[in-house]
Write an enzyme that holds these catalytic residues in place. Structure first.
Site, PDB file in Angstrom:
ATOM      1  N   GLU A 212      -3.622   3.009   1.418  1.00  0.00           N
ATOM      2  CA  GLU A 212      -2.969   3.431   0.166  1.00  0.00           C
ATOM      3  C   GLU A 212      -3.212   4.928  -0.075  1.00  0.00           C
ATOM      4  O   GLU A 212      -2.288   5.670  -0.437  1.00  0.00           O
ATOM      5  CB  GLU A 212      -3.505   2.625  -1.022  1.00  0.00           C
ATOM      6  CG  GLU A 212      -2.842   3.050  -2.333  1.00  0.00           C
ATOM      7  CD  GLU A 212      -3.537   2.517  -3.568  1.00  0.00           C
ATOM      8  OE1 GLU A 212      -3.894   1.329  -3.608  1.00  0.00           O
ATOM      9  OE2 GLU A 212      -3.728   3.305  -4.511  1.00  0.00           O
TER      10      GLU A 212
ATOM     11  N   HIS B 141       0.814  -1.226   0.000  1.00  0.00           N
ATOM     12  CA  HIS B 141       0.000   0.000   0.000  1.00  0.00           C
ATOM     13  C   HIS B 141       0.843   1.269   0.000  1.00  0.00           C
ATOM     14  O   HIS B 141       0.352   2.330  -0.352  1.00  0.00           O
ATOM     15  CB  HIS B 141      -0.850   0.069   1.266  1.00  0.00           C
ATOM     16  CG  HIS B 141      -1.928  -0.948   1.349  1.00  0.00           C
ATOM     17  ND1 HIS B 141      -2.691  -1.300   0.278  1.00  0.00           N
ATOM     18  CD2 HIS B 141      -2.390  -1.690   2.387  1.00  0.00           C
ATOM     19  CE1 HIS B 141      -3.578  -2.210   0.654  1.00  0.00           C
ATOM     20  NE2 HIS B 141      -3.407  -2.472   1.917  1.00  0.00           N
TER      21      HIS B 141
ATOM     22  N   ASN C 267     -10.329  -3.946  -2.432  1.00  0.00           N
ATOM     23  CA  ASN C 267     -10.582  -4.504  -3.762  1.00  0.00           C
ATOM     24  C   ASN C 267     -11.570  -5.665  -3.701  1.00  0.00           C
ATOM     25  O   ASN C 267     -12.319  -5.894  -4.636  1.00  0.00           O
ATOM     26  CB  ASN C 267      -9.260  -4.846  -4.465  1.00  0.00           C
ATOM     27  CG  ASN C 267      -8.608  -6.093  -3.930  1.00  0.00           C
ATOM     28  OD1 ASN C 267      -8.909  -7.171  -4.380  1.00  0.00           O
ATOM     29  ND2 ASN C 267      -7.733  -5.954  -2.945  1.00  0.00           N
TER      30      ASN C 267
HETATM   31  S1  SF4 Z   1      -3.648  -4.230  -6.898  1.00  0.00           S
HETATM   32 FE1  SF4 Z   1      -2.160  -3.434  -8.385  1.00  0.00          FE
HETATM   33  S2  SF4 Z   1      -1.355  -1.617  -7.383  1.00  0.00           S
HETATM   34 FE2  SF4 Z   1      -2.318  -2.803  -5.785  1.00  0.00          FE
HETATM   35  S3  SF4 Z   1      -0.690  -4.071  -4.974  1.00  0.00           S
HETATM   36 FE3  SF4 Z   1      -1.702  -5.264  -6.556  1.00  0.00          FE
HETATM   37  S4  SF4 Z   1      -0.474  -4.910  -8.415  1.00  0.00           S
HETATM   38 FE4  SF4 Z   1       0.016  -3.299  -6.955  1.00  0.00          FE
END
Ligand code: SF4
Length: 286
Positions: free
Chosen positions: A129, A77, A226
């Site tokens: 992040e 992050h 995510n």
């Molecule tokens: S989602 Fe993308 S930006 Fe985030 S840690 Fe994984 S590779 Fe890196």
């Protein structure tokens, strides 16, 4: 019952790199105390694995200030400039596992601020992040927002030279819509799409898969940004979408009358957990 697992499910490049590096440190630096600045990833079983091997999670700057030696791992992050300054000033060794895609955003916001631009970040201001990105620009020269109405409330002057970046895991379609709305209103904003490609691929695959199946399982931690976004996206295509952290969360009643199940997983979900869920669904072990 047909079970389809998304190709992109599980660890992304940045998370894998951070977890593998920590594993290597634990194996090689047996004489040194190892810390992570914040949990290495949003996954309880991985955190417990490292804690059982002597790794300590530092939860705040105050806790970081209390340590005298050892190695501090900066997770994917990333962190603000102040944390590097603090580590350097105190002579504490660190292993920087900031994902290169996040590092690029740090560099961009710092560069554009030097050029006199105001900085906007599309993302969750409480997410580590985003806090790290904010740590590379001045507090009085940057703001965050997630929706069009939040953007309106920021009171950005239309002729002010402004740059917009996005949290790497921001919902890709939402970002596109926000940019359209902002452009139509005539703001002088330079848009830099910093959404990570791994996120885009994962989200696109989830959109498609969710339309093709009767039920959808999103595996990941409830506090993983995510994973939450995958859940939101999948629910649009498939109303029978469920968020599970491990196979123990599986509930047989959700599969009644279901002929096909799609499985995807957040970037911090270990392969082992995905395989366990997949096997249990296939064998109906719940
Ligand atoms: S989602 Fe993308 S930006 Fe985030 S840690 Fe994984 S590779 Fe890196």
């Amino acid at each position: 019952m047909e079970v389809i697992v998304a190709k992109s499910a599980g660890f992304c490049f940045g998370v894998k790199r951070a977890v593998d590096s920590l594993e290597k440190l634990v194996e090689t630096k047996t004489d040194q105390k190892i810390y992570t600045y914040g949990p290495i990833i949003h996954n309880e079983s991985v955190i417990q694995h490292f804690e059982s091997r002597g790794v300590t999670v530092l939860h705040s700057k105050e806790e970081l200030l209390e340590i005298q030696d050892g190695i501090v791992v900066i997770r994917s992050h990333g962190v603000g400039k102040e944390i590097y300054e603090l580590l350097n000033y105190r002579g504490i060794e660190y292993c920087d596992m900031t994902c290169p895609f996040v590092r690029k955003i740090h560099d961009l916001v710092a560069e554009y601020e030097r050029k006199g631009c105001y900085i906007l970040i599309a993302g969750d201001k409480n997410h580590p992040e985003v806090q790290g990105i904010l740590g590379w620009c001045s507090p009085d020269n940057s703001q965050t927002f997630q929706t069009a109405s939040e953007f309106e409330k920021l009171g950005i002057e239309k002729d002010r030279s402004t740059v917009l970046v996005a949290q790497t895991t921001f919902n890709h379609n939402k970002f596109k819509n926000l940019v359209e709305i902002i452009n139509k209103k005539g703001y002088d904003i330079n848009v830099l799409d910093t959404i990570c490609n791994a996120t885009e691929v994962r989200q696109s695959e989830a959109i498609q898969l969710s339309k093709d199946v009767d039920a959808m399982l999103v595996i990941g931690s409830k506090n993983s940004s995510n994973t939450q976004k995958l859940f939101e996206i999948s629910r649009v295509g498939c109303p029978c979408t469920y968020l599970v952290q491990t196979s123990t969360d599986l509930d047989g009643s959700i599969f009644k009358g279901i002929k096909s199940v799609g499985i995807t997983a957040g970037a911090s979900t270990p392969k082992k957990i995905i395989e366990e869920v997949q096997t249990n669904v296939r064998n109906r072990k719940f």
